[in-house]
Design an enzyme around this catalytic site. Structure first.
Site, PDB file in Angstrom:
ATOM      1  N   VAL A  94       0.864  -1.175   0.000  1.00  0.00           N
ATOM      2  CA  VAL A  94       0.000   0.000   0.000  1.00  0.00           C
ATOM      3  C   VAL A  94       0.901   1.225   0.000  1.00  0.00           C
ATOM      4  O   VAL A  94       1.866   1.290   0.764  1.00  0.00           O
ATOM      5  CB  VAL A  94      -0.926   0.022   1.234  1.00  0.00           C
ATOM      6  CG1 VAL A  94      -1.798   1.271   1.227  1.00  0.00           C
ATOM      7  CG2 VAL A  94      -1.779  -1.237   1.283  1.00  0.00           C
ATOM      8  N   CYS A  95       0.607   2.167  -0.898  1.00  0.00           N
ATOM      9  CA  CYS A  95       1.348   3.414  -0.954  1.00  0.00           C
ATOM     10  C   CYS A  95       2.848   3.146  -1.139  1.00  0.00           C
ATOM     11  O   CYS A  95       3.236   2.364  -1.997  1.00  0.00           O
ATOM     12  CB  CYS A  95       1.054   4.219   0.314  1.00  0.00           C
ATOM     13  SG  CYS A  95       1.466   5.965   0.237  1.00  0.00           S
ATOM     14  N   THR A  96       3.700   3.758  -0.317  1.00  0.00           N
ATOM     15  CA  THR A  96       5.144   3.611  -0.480  1.00  0.00           C
ATOM     16  C   THR A  96       5.684   2.303   0.079  1.00  0.00           C
ATOM     17  O   THR A  96       6.903   2.098   0.111  1.00  0.00           O
ATOM     18  CB  THR A  96       5.885   4.790   0.169  1.00  0.00           C
ATOM     19  OG1 THR A  96       5.460   4.932   1.526  1.00  0.00           O
ATOM     20  CG2 THR A  96       5.606   6.076  -0.590  1.00  0.00           C
TER      21      THR A  96
END
Length: 319
Positions: free
Chosen positions: A104-106
């Protein structure tokens, strides 16, 4: 039905919603389908971690004692900027043992640093796509989609898109009805399609500096069904068509045609999501003219026709 073990990796500086958003989705699915998932959270040493917002999360155990999971989920956050080398080494060693890798995300940055994304199509938060692509040239980074599933690797963009990805995985693991029930409980739509852009047209394009061009941008947004040819828009900006097209692209970063396409697609999507008007009515109101023209636009941008797109938000009642 096989039980799937999910392991959420926690670390200092993690984005809390990257963890809790997907976790709530899978926990909701487990309540509806007991035995579907077994959820674990773990940090390097088993101790609490402090999220980027200051919230403390207490994991179930240390990563060294966690079971090999079916799904290994790696969230993002400020802690991915200078990660603990021990975490990267753990991911490098244990990541390949998971049946499915999810970020998720970075969190994608951590998976890439562990060598787990080479040769894969991935996405991450829009602000870090260039960094990920530069630092890991063996990874194909796509900045537009909100999530990408490439075989047994699934990556999502910033923050709330982790919920969209988790709902998609629940639908894949169990069925659409379970995913829909979870989405209703969380008061979100079933899910946005993965290839939906991270930004709306207005956010994706820059705001023009000159007032006449800003007025044209506003006009396009408010009148998607109007005459939005270059000639008409240029006349509204009191510029020649050639000068207008060049200036619009220089100041917004996209051509007038591309901007119009994005606005019309978003308008049609909103009508399909929020109203019950017929497809022909939606096509006309959104400037497509015909349902077939809108269908081609949806297939090109979202990979699904308008009728199927609407069904995700307005499923047929059970008989």
């Amino acid at each position: 039905m096989p039980q799937r073990t999910l392991l959420f990796v926690l670390f200092d500086g993690v984005q809390s919603l990257d963890v809790t958003g997907p976790l709530e989705v899978f926990a909701g699915a487990e309540k509806l389908t007991p035995g579907a998932y077994r959820i674990h959270t773990a940090s390097l040493d088993g101790g609490p971690v402090r999220t980027s917002s200051g919230l403390n999360l207490v994991p179930d155990e240390a990563l060294t004692s966690a079971p090999d999971p079916h799904t290994l989920l790696v969230p993002g956050g400020e802690g991915t900027r200078a990660p603990d080398p021990r975490l990267i080494e753990w991911l490098h060693t244990h990541g390949p043992r998971a049946r499915r890798l999810v970020s998720v995300c970075t969190g994608a940055i951590l998976l890439a640093a562990a060598g787990l994304l080479d040769g894969r199509r991935v996405t991450t938060h829009w602000a870090y796509c260039d960094t990920l692509a530069r630092d890991h040239p063996a990874v194909t980074v796509e900045p537009e989609p909100i999530y990408i599933c490439d075989g047994d690797v699934a990556t999502s963009a910033g923050v709330t898109s982790g919920i969209d990805l988790a709902l998609a995985l629940v639908e894949e693991d169990l069925d659409r009805e379970v995913a829909l029930a979870v989405a209703r409980h969380l008061v979100v739509f079933l899910r946005r399609p993965g290839n939906q852009a991270q930004f709306s047209a207005q956010l994706a394009a820059q705001t023009a500096q000159r007032a006449p061009l800003r007025e044209v941008q506003r006009w396009i947004t408010e009148h998607p069904g109007g005459d939005l040819t270059v000639e008409s828009l240029a006349a509204r900006a009191r510029l020649s068509p050639r000068h207008f097209a060049r200036a619009f692209r220089e100041e917004t970063g996209v051509t007038p045609g591309r901007y119009v396409d994005r606005v019309r697609l978003e308008h049609a999507r909103r009508l399909l999501e929020d109203t019950v008007g017929g497809v022909e009515e939606v096509a006309r109101a959104s400037g497509y003219g015909t349902p077939e023209a809108m269908r081609r636009a949806f297939l090109r941008a979202l990979g699904t026709p308008p009728v199927e797109y609407r069904r995700r938000f307005h499923p047929a009642p059970a008989r």
